[in-house]
Design an enzyme around this catalytic site. Structure first.
Site, PDB file in Angstrom:
ATOM      1  N   GLU A  54      43.416  36.788  39.673  1.00  0.00           N
ATOM      2  CA  GLU A  54      42.910  37.743  40.614  1.00  0.00           C
ATOM      3  C   GLU A  54      41.618  37.177  41.097  1.00  0.00           C
ATOM      4  O   GLU A  54      40.644  36.726  40.084  1.00  0.00           O
ATOM      5  CB  GLU A  54      42.783  39.007  39.956  1.00  0.00           C
ATOM      6  CG  GLU A  54      42.000  40.253  40.753  1.00  0.00           C
ATOM      7  CD  GLU A  54      41.736  41.513  40.091  1.00  0.00           C
ATOM      8  OE1 GLU A  54      41.342  42.332  40.817  1.00  0.00           O
ATOM      9  OE2 GLU A  54      41.912  41.562  38.959  1.00  0.00           O
ATOM     10  N   LYS A 123      44.582  44.686  47.334  1.00  0.00           N
ATOM     11  CA  LYS A 123      45.027  45.367  46.145  1.00  0.00           C
ATOM     12  C   LYS A 123      44.899  46.909  46.618  1.00  0.00           C
ATOM     13  O   LYS A 123      44.175  47.803  47.306  1.00  0.00           O
ATOM     14  CB  LYS A 123      43.694  45.231  45.170  1.00  0.00           C
ATOM     15  CG  LYS A 123      43.906  45.884  43.811  1.00  0.00           C
ATOM     16  CD  LYS A 123      42.911  45.462  42.883  1.00  0.00           C
ATOM     17  CE  LYS A 123      43.081  45.663  41.335  1.00  0.00           C
ATOM     18  NZ  LYS A 123      42.060  45.248  40.596  1.00  0.00           N
ATOM     19  N   CYS A 179      46.388  43.128  39.581  1.00  0.00           N
ATOM     20  CA  CYS A 179      45.649  44.251  38.404  1.00  0.00           C
ATOM     21  C   CYS A 179      46.035  45.186  38.090  1.00  0.00           C
ATOM     22  O   CYS A 179      47.075  45.665  37.458  1.00  0.00           O
ATOM     23  CB  CYS A 179      44.276  43.683  38.275  1.00  0.00           C
ATOM     24  SG  CYS A 179      43.554  43.647  36.594  1.00  0.00           S
TER      25      CYS A 179
END
Length: 682
Positions: A54, A123, A179
């Protein structure tokens, strides 16, 4: 050896990679250099996909530096370098970077291949608790007002609902989340899997604290298992800021709950891990699990929102590319000692519990069992012994009979006698030869005239007489006949139909393959469970040639004259074939490829018994024995399986009962399987 048969991509595997680069904070040029270097390593190893951490182009721990124009511009320039470098690479890269879109900053994953950005994924879930303050710098994907952006002069799809499919490897369809997305109650990848993604990629940074490593394993394992998918989990390592956090670089590759690869934690150097994912296994699992389709229907709205971006890769499809994956020789028997002991304990208790229930529900307190001195009846007798102990009944309620015939060797007869004595059951001996001779006389068989004609009738008369005695003894003593035949014999049709070893009142071994039974007996011998002082007789039984003992041999009676495996092939190979055909429905050519990977070098991989016989098989032998299996399994034996007695299922995909895992017509052909077998090189 140059045949595509020896190439993993020919059998619907895909080599995937997770890279853990050493990074520098706010130094995109250095981070790009590390990224390209690792991507080239992945390409050299034949990977189709490689994932990076990430925000890997900037480093994750930049905090408010993310709002600095110089850093953001440098990250974009770095992405352009990666795009250009990808022109000569036959794989897809997934890299993380901060990206401005419509005056908002997103934590993104860019999918790059063939000199293009195929899509950008923002994200969805931004953690803002504990040590995380992502909402201070970034905007959630839900806030995006566009579904495409202009990047390097091209229109690029933008958003979390994207699937990327390799057209020349169509089972490789992957989704990307970032994540925290997998830490929430319903991760975006769950919907992606229902939309057809077989590989789920997570670009994570994930700082380390005590206990987090184990939780990551649980999280990724469960997500891959629920989604019937492979899951690639990346993590940031050396170079991230330790102002308030530490980083271990733990990266994982799981497939349907099974760990395929894990990176070295706390490494100082950039490194990469690989795994060969079985895409066909995942596809077949979804087809088999009908509730997966029901979930797709229930979440049709979320599933239909996904768009598919298709592209091709210049994959290494020709020539040899060996499988980089552990294929256990004994799929029913774990090579690891602790797991094997656990498996034996569980299987044994399943069998005992099942027999307890059957006896309790019927109100019957005795069992009748034939004891040959061979493996199957030995294990069934051990199950009966523990059952009587659990029920608080004497072991003399086990009415055990050894029934020597025309071909019974002194060795197996002695083993049967010694075993019954060690168990402490009621032991009797019935010579079946007089009744067999009478039957042969009634048939007019040449044997009664002194001719050495040992045909199938001669064999089945003995098998039938044994079973006939057992059923009448059960009637007489108000008992149940316990079957001893195993799953391997049922698969190969190696049992006498009807009034023979095919039939019983209850078969405790019905779904236990021969290779597992041998280890169950060994486990009892080594642990002292069930029998005290019986280790020697159990080991002698394990070292005896597997034989039906129905055809008389030469002058020596010290061992069985017949060898079952000379006729139907080695059980260790046939159990391997059974597992992959019954459990996964693989084509014979793929089964042979897996078998070759597992068996062609005895020095390779772990063995369940470090002191046992270690066989190896070349492809010709694998093909020959697979041919035996296919013909017997699909063409000649189903009618026996269509009417098997009751018996407990002990393993996942390990039953041939028509009431369980396997329903098939008794008059099918084996043509399509044998035709595919012909594709295997000689």
């Amino acid at each position: 050896m140059n045949s595509p048969f020896f190439n993993l991509y020919s059998h619907h595997f895909a080599r995937v990679a997770v890279a853990i680069p050493r990074c520098r904070i706010a130094d995109p040029a250095y981070n790009v250099e590390q990224t390209v270097k690792l991507a080239r390593q992945a390409a050299e190893q034949g990977a189709a996909l490689v994932a990076f951490p990430e925000l890997g182009l900037s480093a994750y721990s930049c905090d408010d530096l993310f709002h600095q124009r110089a850093l953001l511009d440098a990250c974009l320039d770095g992405l352009a370098e990666i795009v250009e470098a990808s022109r000569g690479m036959p794989l897809a890269l997934v890299v993380g970077l901060p990206l401005r879109v419509n005056h908002m900053l997103f934590n993104c994953a860019a999918v790059v291949a063939n000199g293009r950005v195929l899509g950008v994924v923002p994200k969805s879930f931004l953690p803002n608790y504990g040590e995380f303050y992502e909402s201070r710098q970034f905007t959630s994907a839900d806030c995006a007002a566009v579904d495409q952006i202009e990047l390097f002069g091209e229109i690029v799809p933008f958003g979390p609902n994207q699937l990327f499919e390799v057209e020349n490897l169509p089972l490789l369809r992957f989704h990307v989340e970032i994540c925290e997305d997998v830490w929430v109650p319903v991760p975006p990848s769950s919907f992606a899997a229902m939309a057809g993604a077989t590989v789920l990629v997570n670009l994570s940074a994930s700082n380390v604290v005590v206990g987090k490593s184990g939780y990551r394993h649980q999280l990724v394992s469960q997500q891959s298992a629920r989604c019937l998918a492979a899951y690639l989990y990346t993590s940031a390592g050396r170079g991230e800021s330790t102002t308030d956090m530490a980083w271990d670089g733990q990266s994982l590759i799981y497939e349907k709950g099974d760990l395929l690869a894990e990176s070295e934690r706390f490494s100082d150097d950039s490194h990469i891990i690989f795994a060969d994912v079985d895409l066909e296994r995942l596809s077949n699992e979804r087809m088999h699990a009908t509730t997966f389709a029901q979930s797709v229907r229930r979440h049709a709205g979320e599933v239909s929102a996904f768009r598919v971006i298709r592209f091709t890769l210049d994959l290494p499809l020709q020539g040899v590319l060996p499988l980089n994956r552990n294929v256990e020789r004994f799929p029913y028997v774990p090579a690891d000692r602790a797991r094997r002991d656990e498996r034996c304990t569980e299987v044994y208790n399943i069998q005992v519990q099942a027999l307890i229930q059957r006896l309790s529900s019927s109100g019957i307190k005795k069992v009748v069992i034939g004891v040959s001195g061979g493996l199957d009846s030995t294990h069934a007798l051990l199950v009966c012994a523990r059952t009587m102990d659990r029920l608080g009944l004497p072991r003399t309620n086990i009415l055990a009979y050894t029934m020597p015939g025309f071909a019974t060797s002194e060795r197996t007869l002695k083993q049967a006698r010694d075993l019954m004595q060690a168990v402490g059951c009621s032991a009797q001996e019935i010579d079946i030869r007089p009744s067999c001779i009478q039957m042969l006389k009634d048939l007019g068989h040449p044997y009664v005239e002194g001719k050495a004609e040992y045909d199938i009738t001669f064999e089945n008369v003995q098998a039938g007489e044994r079973t006939n005695h057992l059923f009448r003894l059960a009637n007489f003593h108000n008992a149940l006949v316990i079957g001893t035949g195993d799953l391997s014999e049922l698969a190969l049709g190696w049992c006498t139909y009807g009034v023979g070893d095919h039939m019983s009142h209850y078969n405790v071994n019905a779904s236990v393959p021969k290779t597992l039974i041998s280890y169950l007996v060994r486990w009892v011998a080594e642990t002292g469970a069930v029998v005290d002082g019986g280790k020697e007789v159990l080991l002698n039984i394990l070292n005896t040639e597997i034989s039906p003992e129905l055809v008389p041999g030469g002058a020596s009676d010290s061992k069985p004259a017949q060898s079952t495996q000379d006729v139907i092939g080695p059980y260790e190979l046939q159990d391997f074939n059974l597992y992959y055909i019954l459990r996964f429905g693989f084509k014979p050519s793929k089964v042979a490829f897996l078998s070759y990977c597992a068996w062609h070098k005895r020095e390779q991989g772990k063995w369940p018994d470090p002191d046992g016989v270690r066989n190896e098989y070349e492809l010709a032998a694998i093909k020959r024995n697979l041919s035996i299996f296919l013909y017997r399994f699909f063409k000649t034996s189903q009618f026996k399986r269509s009417c098997v007695p009751n018996g407990p299922k002990v393993g996942n995909g390990g039953s041939l009962s028509p009431r369980g895992d396997w329903r098939a017509p008794s008059d099918s052909e084996a043509t399509v399987w044998l035709d595919d077998l012909a594709n295997i090189p000689d």
